[in-house]
Design an enzyme around this catalytic site. Structure first.
Site, mmCIF file in Angstrom:
data_model
loop_
_atom_site.group_PDB
_atom_site.id
_atom_site.type_symbol
_atom_site.label_atom_id
_atom_site.label_comp_id
_atom_site.label_asym_id
_atom_site.label_seq_id
_atom_site.Cartn_x
_atom_site.Cartn_y
_atom_site.Cartn_z
ATOM 1 N N THR A 1 5.759 59.811 -9.225
ATOM 2 C CA THR A 1 4.622 60.358 -9.964
ATOM 3 C C THR A 1 3.813 61.277 -9.056
ATOM 4 O O THR A 1 2.814 61.861 -9.464
ATOM 5 C CB THR A 1 3.708 59.224 -10.465
ATOM 6 O OG1 THR A 1 3.456 58.353 -9.359
ATOM 7 C CG2 THR A 1 4.371 58.429 -11.569
ATOM 8 N N LEU B 1 -6.225 63.763 -4.201
ATOM 9 C CA LEU B 1 -5.625 64.982 -3.652
ATOM 10 C C LEU B 1 -5.081 64.799 -2.236
ATOM 11 O O LEU B 1 -5.334 65.631 -1.339
ATOM 12 C CB LEU B 1 -6.645 66.142 -3.695
ATOM 13 C CG LEU B 1 -7.288 66.390 -5.063
ATOM 14 C CD1 LEU B 1 -8.311 67.516 -4.980
ATOM 15 C CD2 LEU B 1 -6.231 66.731 -6.129
ATOM 16 N N SER C 1 -4.356 59.221 -2.618
ATOM 17 C CA SER C 1 -3.431 59.150 -3.750
ATOM 18 C C SER C 1 -3.405 60.531 -4.371
ATOM 19 O O SER C 1 -4.087 61.453 -3.908
ATOM 20 C CB SER C 1 -3.937 58.136 -4.770
ATOM 21 O OG SER C 1 -5.118 58.640 -5.377
ATOM 22 N N LYS C 2 -2.646 60.634 -5.440
ATOM 23 C CA LYS C 2 -2.585 61.920 -6.134
ATOM 24 C C LYS C 2 -3.988 62.284 -6.645
ATOM 25 O O LYS C 2 -4.413 63.430 -6.565
ATOM 26 C CB LYS C 2 -1.595 61.807 -7.299
ATOM 27 C CG LYS C 2 -1.042 63.133 -7.735
ATOM 28 C CD LYS C 2 0.109 62.965 -8.701
ATOM 29 C CE LYS C 2 -0.387 62.463 -10.045
ATOM 30 N NZ LYS C 2 0.663 62.461 -11.071
ATOM 31 N N GLN C 3 -4.701 61.266 -7.138
ATOM 32 C CA GLN C 3 -6.038 61.495 -7.717
ATOM 33 C C GLN C 3 -7.028 61.994 -6.660
ATOM 34 O O GLN C 3 -7.923 62.778 -6.964
ATOM 35 C CB GLN C 3 -6.602 60.209 -8.354
ATOM 36 C CG GLN C 3 -5.946 59.814 -9.663
ATOM 37 C CD GLN C 3 -4.514 59.304 -9.491
ATOM 38 O OE1 GLN C 3 -4.174 58.721 -8.474
ATOM 39 N NE2 GLN C 3 -3.664 59.549 -10.479
#
Ligand code: GLU
Ligand code: ZN
Length: 326
Positions: free
Chosen positions: A37, A267, A263-265
């Protein structure tokens, strides 16, 4: 006088004993289980290095499993990128990479077993109903068990596809974590009956991870502390399914200057394969592995990590990877 046969029998027993002791010592299977993801970041690297070093110092095997069960959240090309990145950082895994998307039959079989033992039930509530009628738990809403005791003929006539929930016990689940120590959670109070198969027919992470770890013979799980809150659910499922309980060690989270987990959130910058060496050195530092000498290639840093690995030196608290502005 000892006859020839007695002597041989003695030898056989001795050899068997040695073999059993040797096998027990060798029996360590660890794993790294990224989800495509997003791309790997510094936090993923910490998990990969620690799980790898712990497995290899125990003479164990180390598996890579792609947790690709949520196609809508997946990023095109991420799985291939993750594999390429692991290679560039010098990781070597045992066996082929297993992909969860190829293992639906195993999850179905496990759910079938739970159904036949009346440990799960279909839930027809909408997301809104679950939210409105439940109360806040430690990881989202605790379901109010509306569907837990519906007679099947009341539950079934619906054309609506149900989610499947597991009935949780009104007791504490406790385990001893290799890094954070004793951890317990009261499943009924803090979590509630949780979903194993979603109404949109996606498998829940909790079920898939338990089935795969058991089927792959994983004995030691080293992963981030964000998953600590899920572990009692997973231990409970292992008990329901008659699986052995692996050893757990939950690593400190790597956080940004605002204290947020990378995390991806938040960045998190993806790992740059051109900077494998400095990034590995950075992570070795967080794990309190002594500074490595000059090396030729990233793989040599992993070998250093294996040689100097000590779980007891891993910090328990989150580690900030950025300079905090004054
Ligand atoms: N796939 C999960 C993740 O990327 C890890 C699962 C696990 O280690 O149990 O966060
Ligand atoms: Zn329901």
């Amino acid at each position: 006088m000892i006859g020839f046969t007695d002597f041989t029998e003695c030898n056989v027993i001795q050899i068997t004993l040695f073999y059993l002791i040797y096998r027990k010592r060798r029996m360590y299977i660890g794993r790294f289980a990224p989800s495509p993801t997003g791309l790997l970041h510094i936090g993923s690297l910490l998990t990969a290095v620690a799980s790898y070093a712990d497995a290899r110092t125990h003479g164990g095997r180390w598996l890579v499993r792609m947790e690709d069960l949520d196609p809508p959240r997946e990023i095109a090309g991420a799985a291939a990128n993750i594999v390429h990145t692991l290679e560039a950082f010098g990781f070597e895994w045992d066996d082929g990479i297993v992909c969860q998307s190829q293992r639906h039959d195993l999850y179905r079989e496990a759910l079938g077993y739970l159904k036949s033992h009346d440990l799960v039930y279909p839930c027809y509530c909408s997301r809104r109903e679950v939210q409105a009628n439940g109360h806040a738990g430690v990881d989202g809403v605790v379901y109010n068990r509306h569907c837990a005791n519906l007679p099947l003929e009341r539950a079934a006539p619906n054309t609506k596809i149900p989610a499947w929930r597991v009935r949780v016990p009104d007791t504490e689940v406790m385990f001893e974590d290799g890094i954070v120590g004793q951890y317990n959670q009261h499943l009924a109070r803090d979590i509630g009956d949780f979903v194993l198969l979603r109404a949109d027919s996606y498998w829940a992470y909790q079920l898939a991870v338990v089935v795969d770890d058991a089927k792959q013979g994983v004995t030691h799980i080293v992963r981030g502390q964000d998953l600590l809150i899920s572990t009692p659910r997973q231990i409970y499922l292992q008990r329901c399914l008659g699986y052995a309980e692996p050893h757990y060690a939950h690593l400190p989270l790597l956080v940004n200057k605002h204290g947020q987990k990378w995390s991806k959130q938040t960045l998190a910058p993806p790992l740059d394969v051109q900077k494998a060496e400095p990034l590995l050195r950075q992570v070795l530092g967080y794990l309190n592995i002594p500074p490595a000498p000059e090396v030729d290639k990233p793989r040599d840093l992993l070998a250093w990590a294996v040689k100097h690995w000590q779980m007891a030196r891993v910090p328990k608290q989150a580690v900030c990877t950025e300079l905090i502005p004054k």
